[in-house]
Design an enzyme around this catalytic site. Sequence first.
Site, PDB file in Angstrom:
ATOM      1  CB  SER A 194      -0.896   0.142   1.237  1.00  0.00           C
ATOM      2  OG  SER A 194      -0.093   0.629   2.420  1.00  0.00           O
ATOM      3  CE  LYS A 195      -2.785   6.868   0.572  1.00  0.00           C
ATOM      4  NZ  LYS A 195      -4.003   6.931   0.053  1.00  0.00           N
ATOM      5  NE  ARG A 196      -2.047   3.269   5.169  1.00  0.00           N
ATOM      6  CZ  ARG A 196      -2.928   3.723   4.275  1.00  0.00           C
ATOM      7  NH1 ARG A 196      -2.986   4.870   3.733  1.00  0.00           N
ATOM      8  NH2 ARG A 196      -3.771   2.518   3.897  1.00  0.00           N
ATOM      9  CG  ASP A 197       3.457  -1.212   2.855  1.00  0.00           C
ATOM     10  OD1 ASP A 197       3.541  -1.326   3.911  1.00  0.00           O
ATOM     11  OD2 ASP A 197       2.496  -1.835   2.148  1.00  0.00           O
TER      12      ASP A 197
END
Length: 453
Positions: A224-227
Site C-alpha cells: 500500500s502507499k503507506r509501505d
Amino acid sequence: MTVRTRFAPSPTGFLHIGGARTALYNWLYARKHGGKFVIRVEDTDAARSTDASQSIILDGLRWLGLEWDEGPDAGGDNGPYFQSQRHEIYQAYLQKLKDSDLVYDDDGAVRFRVPDKEITVNDAICGTVTVNLKKTGSTRWDPEAKKEVEANPDIVIRRPDGSFIFHFVNVVDDIEMGITHVIRGEDHLSNTPKHIALYEAFGSDLPTFAHIPLNLNKDGSKMSKRDQGALIHEYIENGFLPAAVNNYMALLGWSSGSDRELYFSLDEILEDFDLKGVNSSNSKFDFEKCKWMNAEHIKALPADKFLQRSAPFLESEGIDPKDSRVPACLELARERAETLADITKVILPVFTDNLEYDQPSVEKVVSKDGMAEVLSTLATHLAECGDWTTDGIKASIQAAAESLDLKMGAFMFPCRVATMGSTAGADLVPMLELIGQDRVVSRIRDFKEKYLS
Ligand code: GLU
C-alpha cells in the site's frame, strides 16, 4: 510494424513503485525495438483526478528519465493525450457499435452485447486465459444476500450521466493511438477478455498483451502507499539516485538470465531487457536491497555527478556545495552512504560548530577511566602538530598515545566522539584534516570541559 507502447496512469494518487515499473518496462520495450513510448492520462474520473496527482506522476517519470515521445507536454499526432478531452472520439466509436447493433439502452446507460463464445487471452507473460463473458458475467456476488445472484453479462460502456467506462475508453484509445503492445499490471488481466471483445467489435487487430505480475511486500501482503519504498516521490526526497531506482525496479520482476545485479544506466538495462525475462510470478519488494543498490550506485557515481546530485541535500543542511572542502568530504562519505541524505549527516562535522552529541557515544567515553588525561594529552599533541595532513595528524596521535603508554586505538574513539559527535561516521583522520587544526583542538578541549571536569 513500429512498436508503440504506452503508460496510462489515472491521476488519482501518487506514482507507486508498481506503476513506475510498468512505465519502465513499456519504455524499455519501445526503446529496445526502435519504437515509440506514449503517455496517456486516464482522467475520466473527474471527481478523483487532480492536477497535483498528475504533476507528481509526470515529475516522477521525468526524474526516472523515462521521457516519452508522445503525451502531455510532448504533444504528438495522436492526441489529445488526456481522456477528458477525447469525448468526441468516444462518441464516434460508440456510433460504430450502434451501427452494428452491438449496444442497447438500459435505463439511460449504454450496454455492449458481449459475444457468447470463448475468448482467449494469449498473454506474453502470464500465458493463456480463456473465458466466455456471457457465461462468467451472468451472475454476480451479492454481498447483502451473501450469494451469487443473476446479473446482466453485457458491459455498461456509458453511464446514464453520459460518461464512458474505463474498458471502453481504454480500448478506443489503444486503437486510435496505434498501440501495438499493452504492457500493464496483472490486475488488468481479468479485464482483458472484455477488451478483446471490444477490439473484435470494432474490427481492430489485437495488440500483444503482456501483464506484469504484482509487486507484493516481503511478507506477501499487498503493497500500500503507506509501505516504505512504495512511492517514487519519497525516493526523490530521500536521496536515491534515479539510475538505482530503475535498476531495482528492472530486476523486480525481470531477470536477464544471468546473476548480474548492477545496471548503472537505462542504456545498460536496455542491452539485456526482453519481455521473455519478465517473471510470471509475483515479485517481493525488499527495501533493504533497494538501499544496498543505491549505495552501490553512489559508490560508482563520477565525482561531478555526485556533487551535482548531492547539492540540494547539502544546501538543505546549510552547506554550500561550492565550498572547496565539499569534494573531499563527498569522497569520504561515499563509502558509507546508502542515500544522498546520509551524506550530509556524515560530513556535517566539517561544516558546523553546533555538533549534536550522541549521548550513548558520550557515555562510552566518559565512563572509561583516564579519559580526561587522554583528551588533554591529545589536544596538546594535536595543537603542536606542524604538518596538518593525514600523516602528520596520525603521527601526533601516535605520539600522544606513546606518551601515556597507551595504544593509538584508545585515543581514536574519544577523539572521534569529541570532534564528530558520535562513534559512527567517516574515517577519523581525513575528517580531522578537513575540520581543521584549531577547530579540532578546541572541540577536544570543550568536550573535556563539558563532560569530564
Ligand atoms: N488507467 C489504468 C490504471 O491506472 C491503466 C490501465 C492500462 O494500462 O490499460 O490502472
